[in-house]
Design a protein around this motif. Structure first.
Motif, PDB file in Angstrom:
ATOM      1  N   LYS A 256       9.116 -47.623  14.479  1.00  0.00           N
ATOM      2  CA  LYS A 256       9.403 -48.631  13.462  1.00  0.00           C
ATOM      3  C   LYS A 256       8.154 -48.961  12.652  1.00  0.00           C
ATOM      4  O   LYS A 256       7.073 -49.119  13.199  1.00  0.00           O
ATOM      5  CB  LYS A 256       9.925 -49.905  14.128  1.00  0.00           C
ATOM      6  CG  LYS A 256      10.777 -50.786  13.231  1.00  0.00           C
ATOM      7  CD  LYS A 256      12.162 -50.199  13.052  1.00  0.00           C
ATOM      8  CE  LYS A 256      13.116 -51.181  12.396  1.00  0.00           C
ATOM      9  NZ  LYS A 256      14.432 -50.594  12.177  1.00  0.00           N
ATOM     10  N   ASN A 257       8.321 -49.059  11.344  1.00  0.00           N
ATOM     11  CA  ASN A 257       7.247 -49.450  10.422  1.00  0.00           C
ATOM     12  C   ASN A 257       6.073 -48.467  10.413  1.00  0.00           C
ATOM     13  O   ASN A 257       4.945 -48.843  10.083  1.00  0.00           O
ATOM     14  CB  ASN A 257       6.742 -50.861  10.756  1.00  0.00           C
ATOM     15  CG  ASN A 257       7.837 -51.903  10.680  1.00  0.00           C
ATOM     16  OD1 ASN A 257       8.677 -51.858   9.786  1.00  0.00           O
ATOM     17  ND2 ASN A 257       7.847 -52.828  11.627  1.00  0.00           N
ATOM     18  N   LYS A 258       6.333 -47.226  10.761  1.00  0.00           N
ATOM     19  CA  LYS A 258       5.272 -46.214  10.753  1.00  0.00           C
ATOM     20  C   LYS A 258       5.483 -45.171   9.652  1.00  0.00           C
ATOM     21  O   LYS A 258       4.880 -44.120   9.662  1.00  0.00           O
ATOM     22  CB  LYS A 258       5.200 -45.507  12.113  1.00  0.00           C
ATOM     23  CG  LYS A 258       4.816 -46.410  13.272  1.00  0.00           C
ATOM     24  CD  LYS A 258       3.388 -46.916  13.148  1.00  0.00           C
ATOM     25  CE  LYS A 258       2.994 -47.744  14.373  1.00  0.00           C
ATOM     26  NZ  LYS A 258       1.621 -48.268  14.263  1.00  0.00           N
ATOM     27  N   ILE A 259       6.344 -45.488   8.703  1.00  0.00           N
ATOM     28  CA  ILE A 259       6.651 -44.543   7.643  1.00  0.00           C
ATOM     29  C   ILE A 259       5.738 -44.770   6.445  1.00  0.00           C
ATOM     30  O   ILE A 259       5.680 -45.865   5.888  1.00  0.00           O
ATOM     31  CB  ILE A 259       8.121 -44.683   7.184  1.00  0.00           C
ATOM     32  CG1 ILE A 259       9.059 -44.423   8.353  1.00  0.00           C
ATOM     33  CG2 ILE A 259       8.419 -43.735   6.047  1.00  0.00           C
ATOM     34  CD1 ILE A 259       9.023 -43.027   8.862  1.00  0.00           C
ATOM     35  N   ALA A 260       5.009 -43.753   6.094  1.00  0.00           N
ATOM     36  CA  ALA A 260       4.231 -43.793   4.855  1.00  0.00           C
ATOM     37  C   ALA A 260       5.058 -43.090   3.777  1.00  0.00           C
ATOM     38  O   ALA A 260       6.249 -42.833   3.951  1.00  0.00           O
ATOM     39  CB  ALA A 260       2.886 -43.105   5.071  1.00  0.00           C
ATOM     40  N   GLY A 261       4.458 -42.754   2.676  1.00  0.00           N
ATOM     41  CA  GLY A 261       5.193 -42.030   1.646  1.00  0.00           C
ATOM     42  C   GLY A 261       5.387 -40.582   2.046  1.00  0.00           C
ATOM     43  O   GLY A 261       4.421 -39.836   2.200  1.00  0.00           O
ATOM     44  N   ILE A 262       6.641 -40.185   2.262  1.00  0.00           N
ATOM     45  CA  ILE A 262       6.941 -38.813   2.648  1.00  0.00           C
ATOM     46  C   ILE A 262       7.447 -38.079   1.413  1.00  0.00           C
ATOM     47  O   ILE A 262       8.465 -38.448   0.839  1.00  0.00           O
ATOM     48  CB  ILE A 262       7.995 -38.757   3.774  1.00  0.00           C
ATOM     49  CG1 ILE A 262       7.486 -39.506   5.007  1.00  0.00           C
ATOM     50  CG2 ILE A 262       8.320 -37.325   4.132  1.00  0.00           C
ATOM     51  CD1 ILE A 262       8.456 -39.487   6.159  1.00  0.00           C
ATOM     52  N   ALA A 263       6.719 -37.066   1.002  1.00  0.00           N
ATOM     53  CA  ALA A 263       7.072 -36.340  -0.221  1.00  0.00           C
ATOM     54  C   ALA A 263       7.712 -35.010   0.127  1.00  0.00           C
ATOM     55  O   ALA A 263       7.172 -34.227   0.914  1.00  0.00           O
ATOM     56  CB  ALA A 263       5.829 -36.120  -1.066  1.00  0.00           C
ATOM     57  N   PHE A 264       8.897 -34.772  -0.438  1.00  0.00           N
ATOM     58  CA  PHE A 264       9.593 -33.501  -0.262  1.00  0.00           C
ATOM     59  C   PHE A 264       9.794 -32.860  -1.622  1.00  0.00           C
ATOM     60  O   PHE A 264       9.472 -33.441  -2.664  1.00  0.00           O
ATOM     61  CB  PHE A 264      10.937 -33.722   0.440  1.00  0.00           C
ATOM     62  CG  PHE A 264      10.823 -34.043   1.891  1.00  0.00           C
ATOM     63  CD1 PHE A 264      10.765 -33.031   2.835  1.00  0.00           C
ATOM     64  CD2 PHE A 264      10.749 -35.359   2.325  1.00  0.00           C
ATOM     65  CE1 PHE A 264      10.654 -33.317   4.185  1.00  0.00           C
ATOM     66  CE2 PHE A 264      10.637 -35.660   3.670  1.00  0.00           C
ATOM     67  CZ  PHE A 264      10.579 -34.631   4.603  1.00  0.00           C
ATOM     68  N   ASN A 265      10.330 -31.646  -1.609  1.00  0.00           N
ATOM     69  CA  ASN A 265      10.573 -30.921  -2.862  1.00  0.00           C
ATOM     70  C   ASN A 265      11.426 -31.752  -3.812  1.00  0.00           C
ATOM     71  O   ASN A 265      12.325 -32.497  -3.379  1.00  0.00           O
ATOM     72  CB  ASN A 265      11.293 -29.602  -2.568  1.00  0.00           C
ATOM     73  CG  ASN A 265      10.390 -28.609  -1.854  1.00  0.00           C
ATOM     74  OD1 ASN A 265       9.194 -28.788  -1.789  1.00  0.00           O
ATOM     75  ND2 ASN A 265      10.982 -27.570  -1.301  1.00  0.00           N
ATOM     76  N   THR A 266      11.139 -31.633  -5.082  1.00  0.00           N
ATOM     77  CA  THR A 266      11.954 -32.310  -6.073  1.00  0.00           C
ATOM     78  C   THR A 266      13.417 -31.874  -5.922  1.00  0.00           C
ATOM     79  O   THR A 266      13.720 -30.698  -5.754  1.00  0.00           O
ATOM     80  CB  THR A 266      11.469 -31.933  -7.489  1.00  0.00           C
ATOM     81  OG1 THR A 266      10.109 -32.313  -7.615  1.00  0.00           O
ATOM     82  CG2 THR A 266      12.293 -32.649  -8.544  1.00  0.00           C
ATOM     83  N   GLY A 267      14.301 -32.840  -5.960  1.00  0.00           N
ATOM     84  CA  GLY A 267      15.718 -32.527  -5.791  1.00  0.00           C
ATOM     85  C   GLY A 267      16.232 -32.860  -4.408  1.00  0.00           C
ATOM     86  O   GLY A 267      17.444 -32.972  -4.207  1.00  0.00           O
ATOM     87  N   TYR A 268      15.349 -32.996  -3.420  1.00  0.00           N
ATOM     88  CA  TYR A 268      15.763 -33.405  -2.090  1.00  0.00           C
ATOM     89  C   TYR A 268      16.054 -34.895  -2.108  1.00  0.00           C
ATOM     90  O   TYR A 268      15.297 -35.686  -2.693  1.00  0.00           O
ATOM     91  CB  TYR A 268      14.689 -33.103  -1.059  1.00  0.00           C
ATOM     92  CG  TYR A 268      14.525 -31.645  -0.679  1.00  0.00           C
ATOM     93  CD1 TYR A 268      15.139 -30.625  -1.396  1.00  0.00           C
ATOM     94  CD2 TYR A 268      13.750 -31.277   0.413  1.00  0.00           C
ATOM     95  CE1 TYR A 268      14.992 -29.311  -1.045  1.00  0.00           C
ATOM     96  CE2 TYR A 268      13.591 -29.958   0.784  1.00  0.00           C
ATOM     97  CZ  TYR A 268      14.200 -28.958   0.044  1.00  0.00           C
ATOM     98  OH  TYR A 268      14.052 -27.645   0.391  1.00  0.00           O
ATOM     99  N   LYS A 269      17.108 -35.304  -1.452  1.00  0.00           N
ATOM    100  CA  LYS A 269      17.416 -36.726  -1.323  1.00  0.00           C
ATOM    101  C   LYS A 269      16.869 -37.219   0.005  1.00  0.00           C
ATOM    102  O   LYS A 269      17.135 -36.603   1.053  1.00  0.00           O
ATOM    103  CB  LYS A 269      18.926 -36.964  -1.400  1.00  0.00           C
ATOM    104  CG  LYS A 269      19.518 -36.676  -2.780  1.00  0.00           C
ATOM    105  CD  LYS A 269      20.978 -37.061  -2.844  1.00  0.00           C
ATOM    106  CE  LYS A 269      21.533 -36.845  -4.253  1.00  0.00           C
ATOM    107  NZ  LYS A 269      22.960 -37.225  -4.336  1.00  0.00           N
TER     108      LYS A 269
END
Length: 273
Positions: A256-269
């Protein structure tokens, strides 16, 4: 004339572990899995009285609208309850389609529950489960909508004490539609080496080595680019990551509360729940 508008929010599910155990004489497969509900939802609106019709917004729903499971649910109850009036149905689709998240099944099950409650049909839960099973293998789960260990086609459910509220879920949908029939054709049924029913009750940070999804290997063989999703989830700190259902959505479980900005390929939801 007084019009009644009813809105419910069908939620998605994830599979924690999924094994294809055997092929059944009826052509279906014997499965074992754990269903867990998550608060990613569609919006289902029913207006009464109204002319029977079905409309959608949001994500485009493929196929003929006349065959949608929400309409099928109404027709199923109409057979046994002739007094059931026609209604106007609108579905705002938000749960990705063909992702292994059970969105269509949820819509159908919530439609059954809504009609039963609004029109006071008096259908007990055990009968609602029977109706739901006629609409789809995952539909009965959404009648109870609680964590469970499921066998058969997924309709034989045993409640389990599984509370994951202290974890954060990251769902990643890459926009790849996996055909369920194709996915089953890639599987050689076999009994699992490890007990899912036992392992699911062990600490979440042990699941990485013990809880598997039989569909993951054939889907990743056909779409090797999706392997990067699972790898990325682990790199960002997930204690468990796997594909849900027959894919192609992946779920990562984080402290919990350990999520930073996770970047995936454009178009991924990406959904953080």
């Amino acid at each position: 004339m007084v019009f009644y508008t009813m809105i419910v929010f069908p939620n998605c599910k994830i599979n924690l572990g999924l094994h294809v155990v055997s092929k059944r004489p009826d052509g279906f497969h014997e499965l074992e899995t754990v269903f867990y509900p998550l608060p990613l939802t569609d919006a289902l609106e029913v207006i009464s009285p109204g002319k029977l019709e079905f409309t959608t917004s949001g994500i485009a729903v493929p196929g003929n609208s006349a065959d949608n499971l929400c309409l099928s649910a109404w027709r199923l109850l109409k057979q046994d309850f002739p007094e059931l009036p026609e209604v106007n149905i609108h579905l705002h689709k938000h749960i990705p389609i063909g992702a292994g998240l059970g969105g269509g099944s949820a819509d159908a099950a919530f439609m059954l529950r809504l009609l039963n409650n609004r029109f006071q049909l008096g259908i007990p839960e055990d009968q609602l489960l029977i109706y739901a099973a006629q609409l789809g293998s995952d539909c009965p789960f959404f009648i109870q909508n609680k964590p469970c260990y499921a066998t058969g086609r997924g309709e034989i459910m045993t409640p389990i004490d599984l509370d994951l509220s202290r974890w954060t879920f990251v769902l990643v949908y890459p926009g790849v539609h996996i055909n369920t029939g194709w996915a089953f054709s890639q599987i050689t049924p076999q009994s699992p080496a490890l007990s899912l029913r036992e392992n699911i009750l062990r600490p979440v940070d042990t699941w990485k080595d013990t809880i598997t999804n039989d569909f993951e290997t054939p889907v990743l063989n056909a779409h090797p680019e999706l392997s990067a999703i699972k790898e990325k989830l682990y790199m960002e700190g997930a204690v468990y990551a796997a594909m849900s259902g027959s894919g192609s959505a992946f779920v990562g479980i984080f402290p919990k509360n350990k999520i930073a900005g996770i970047a995936f390929n454009t178009g991924y939801k990406v959904f953080i729940l």
